[in-house]
Design a protein around this motif. Structure first.
Motif, mmCIF file in Angstrom:
data_model
loop_
_atom_site.group_PDB
_atom_site.id
_atom_site.type_symbol
_atom_site.label_atom_id
_atom_site.label_comp_id
_atom_site.label_asym_id
_atom_site.label_seq_id
_atom_site.Cartn_x
_atom_site.Cartn_y
_atom_site.Cartn_z
ATOM 1 N N GLN A 190 0.835 -1.216 0.000
ATOM 2 C CA GLN A 190 0.000 0.000 0.000
ATOM 3 C C GLN A 190 0.861 1.256 0.000
ATOM 4 N N GLN A 191 1.966 1.206 0.736
ATOM 5 C CA GLN A 191 2.857 2.365 0.779
ATOM 6 C C GLN A 191 3.487 2.614 -0.592
ATOM 7 N N LEU A 192 3.906 1.577 -1.263
ATOM 8 C CA LEU A 192 4.494 1.752 -2.592
ATOM 9 C C LEU A 192 3.461 2.245 -3.597
ATOM 10 N N ASP A 193 2.245 1.724 -3.515
ATOM 11 C CA ASP A 193 1.182 2.202 -4.401
ATOM 12 C C ASP A 193 0.900 3.688 -4.143
ATOM 13 N N HIS A 194 0.948 4.071 -2.869
ATOM 14 C CA HIS A 194 0.730 5.476 -2.515
ATOM 15 C C HIS A 194 1.839 6.354 -3.090
ATOM 16 N N LEU A 195 3.082 5.877 -3.029
ATOM 17 C CA LEU A 195 4.194 6.633 -3.603
ATOM 18 C C LEU A 195 3.994 6.854 -5.097
ATOM 19 N N ILE A 196 3.528 5.823 -5.780
ATOM 20 C CA ILE A 196 3.299 5.940 -7.227
ATOM 21 C C ILE A 196 2.242 7.005 -7.498
ATOM 22 N N ARG A 197 1.159 6.985 -6.733
ATOM 23 C CA ARG A 197 0.091 7.981 -6.936
ATOM 24 C C ARG A 197 0.608 9.394 -6.643
ATOM 25 N N MET A 198 1.361 9.535 -5.563
ATOM 26 C CA MET A 198 1.869 10.859 -5.214
ATOM 27 C C MET A 198 2.868 11.366 -6.250
ATOM 28 N N SER A 199 3.635 10.457 -6.839
ATOM 29 C CA SER A 199 4.627 10.865 -7.833
ATOM 30 C C SER A 199 3.994 11.380 -9.111
ATOM 31 N N GLU A 200 2.712 11.130 -9.294
ATOM 32 C CA GLU A 200 2.006 11.600 -10.477
ATOM 33 C C GLU A 200 1.482 13.028 -10.308
ATOM 34 N N ARG A 201 1.573 13.549 -9.104
ATOM 35 C CA ARG A 201 1.136 14.924 -8.856
ATOM 36 C C ARG A 201 2.159 15.895 -9.442
ATOM 37 N N PRO A 202 1.711 17.015 -9.998
ATOM 38 C CA PRO A 202 2.645 17.938 -10.664
ATOM 39 C C PRO A 202 3.675 18.562 -9.735
ATOM 40 N N GLU A 203 3.346 18.693 -8.445
ATOM 41 C CA GLU A 203 4.283 19.347 -7.523
ATOM 42 C C GLU A 203 5.263 18.374 -6.874
ATOM 43 N N GLU A 269 15.478 8.848 -13.482
ATOM 44 C CA GLU A 269 14.542 9.917 -13.843
ATOM 45 C C GLU A 269 13.162 9.608 -13.241
ATOM 46 N N PRO A 270 12.310 10.629 -13.069
ATOM 47 C CA PRO A 270 11.003 10.404 -12.432
ATOM 48 C C PRO A 270 10.168 9.294 -13.065
ATOM 49 N N ASP A 271 10.087 9.247 -14.389
ATOM 50 C CA ASP A 271 9.295 8.199 -15.045
ATOM 51 C C ASP A 271 9.904 6.822 -14.799
ATOM 52 N N GLU A 272 11.228 6.733 -14.884
ATOM 53 C CA GLU A 272 11.909 5.465 -14.606
ATOM 54 C C GLU A 272 11.702 5.060 -13.150
ATOM 55 N N SER A 273 11.736 6.035 -12.279
ATOM 56 C CA SER A 273 11.565 5.762 -10.850
ATOM 57 C C SER A 273 10.178 5.207 -10.569
ATOM 58 N N ARG A 274 9.170 5.786 -11.237
ATOM 59 C CA ARG A 274 7.799 5.306 -11.040
ATOM 60 C C ARG A 274 7.667 3.857 -11.502
ATOM 61 N N SER A 275 8.245 3.551 -12.641
ATOM 62 C CA SER A 275 8.203 2.173 -13.140
ATOM 63 C C SER A 275 8.971 1.230 -12.219
ATOM 64 N N PHE A 276 10.070 1.713 -11.676
ATOM 65 C CA PHE A 276 10.900 0.922 -10.772
ATOM 66 C C PHE A 276 10.097 0.544 -9.524
ATOM 67 N N ILE A 277 9.381 1.522 -8.964
ATOM 68 C CA ILE A 277 8.538 1.263 -7.776
ATOM 69 C C ILE A 277 7.456 0.270 -8.118
ATOM 70 N N HIS A 278 6.868 0.423 -9.293
ATOM 71 C CA HIS A 278 5.785 -0.463 -9.703
ATOM 72 C C HIS A 278 6.252 -1.919 -9.762
ATOM 73 N N HIS A 279 7.444 -2.144 -10.282
ATOM 74 C CA HIS A 279 7.962 -3.517 -10.386
ATOM 75 C C HIS A 279 8.228 -4.119 -9.009
ATOM 76 N N ILE A 280 8.743 -3.315 -8.100
ATOM 77 C CA ILE A 280 8.998 -3.819 -6.742
ATOM 78 C C ILE A 280 7.666 -4.131 -6.053
ATOM 79 N N ALA A 281 6.685 -3.228 -6.222
ATOM 80 C CA ALA A 281 5.366 -3.445 -5.601
ATOM 81 C C ALA A 281 4.705 -4.699 -6.147
ATOM 82 N N ARG A 282 4.849 -4.937 -7.429
ATOM 83 C CA ARG A 282 4.232 -6.100 -8.069
ATOM 84 C C ARG A 282 4.819 -7.391 -7.510
#
Length: 284
Positions: A190-203, A269-282
């Motif tokens: 849940q924490q990793l999923d939350h990080l992914i959602r927060m990383s999509e915010r513009p700020e 990079e931010p996009d790579e980081s988001r994908s990286f988190i997604h793979h670990i969460a999966r």
């Protein structure tokens, strides 16, 4: 009014900046006391944050010290206008350690925030279950009421991201933090999923330093760099595990900017980081 026993980091910063102006001008505390028709002890208390000071007196001292930096003087006057009880974190005064309130205050007033988190996540990006697991794991174990107070305080810190003009947030997190199953598999996912959602915010810009990086090996410091209303009022918070440090000397600020820049270069990079988190969460 009697001097404060425990000035906030921000109150101490105001006094410290006035002391810097006096030192640059080559004036003594006695000189300043004479100008304000007070005594040297009062000047000492003002410069340590133990006594407040009015805007009128700040402007009077600025002229006496030959300071013509209008932006700095206005920023110092803005701090002087603040008072206890004005913000939500004041509700926790006497309930939580002063550093908890100082961090909330630092984040609230910052124009931008840069976090370096080697083995944890920034408090403003934590889920409630993750934060609770952290507080519950302390040794010696905290009383239930203090865990609850710390949890409420941490969740309320997230309000900076909900306001109309949130600060820009850069969070640099090491892969080590992503792989820790704090609170168990479900809470960690849940924490990793939350990080992914927060990383999509513009700020919010979230960057990950992977284990495969061979350059960045400083995993001992948790750093928060808070951009002030003006650059002269930037601040750094260091969580060392042995206590909290609030730094504002020019060299200290520069050294921590350099550290953060190096960590950013070592991260994905931010996009790579988001994908990286997604793979670990999966894989959890």
């Amino acid at each position: 009014m009697p001097p404060r026993d425990n000035p906030t980091a921000r109150q101490a910063r105001l006094g410290g900046e006035l002391r810097k102006l006096r030192d640059r001008a080559g004036k003594t505390a006695r000189d300043a006391a004479g100008l304000l028709s007070t005594d040297q002890a009062r000047i000492s208390h003002i410069e340590s944050g133990r006594n407040g000071i009015s805007e009128e007196r700040i402007r009077k001292l600025a002229v006496f010290y030959g300071c013509d930096d209008a932006e700095l003087i206005e920023a110092l006057c803005a701090i002087a206008r603040e008072h206890r009880g004005q913000h939500w974190w004041d509700e926790y005064r006497g309930v939580l350690p002063p550093s908890f309130l100082d961090i909330a205050e630092l984040e609230h007033h910052a124009k931008y925030l840069r976090y370096l988190q080697p083995v944890t996540f920034p408090g403003v990006l934590q889920t409630e279950d993750h934060a609770r697991a952290l507080f519950d794991s302390g040794r010696p174990k905290l009383p239930a009421n203090e865990v609850q107070a710390r949890l409420e305080h941490r969740m309320r810190r997230r309000s900076i991201l909900e306001r109309e003009n949130p600060p820009e947030v850069e969070a640099i997190v090491h892969e080590a933090a992503l792989r820790m199953r704090i609170g168990g598999r479900k809470v960690a996912r849940q924490q990793l999923d939350h990080l992914i959602r927060m990383s999509e915010r513009p700020e919010v810009m979230l960057r990950i330093i992977p284990f495969t990086n061979e350059d960045f090996i400083d995993l001992t410091r948790t750093v928060l760099y808070a951009g002030g209303a003006i650059p002269q009022l930037d601040s750094v918070h260091i969580d060392s595990g042995y206590g909290d440090l609030f730094l504002d000397a020019v060299t200290e600020l520069e050294n921590n900017r350099t550290l953060l820049d190096f960590a950013e270069q070592a991260s994905l990079e931010p996009d790579e980081s988001r994908s990286f988190i997604h793979h670990i969460a999966r894989d959890l």
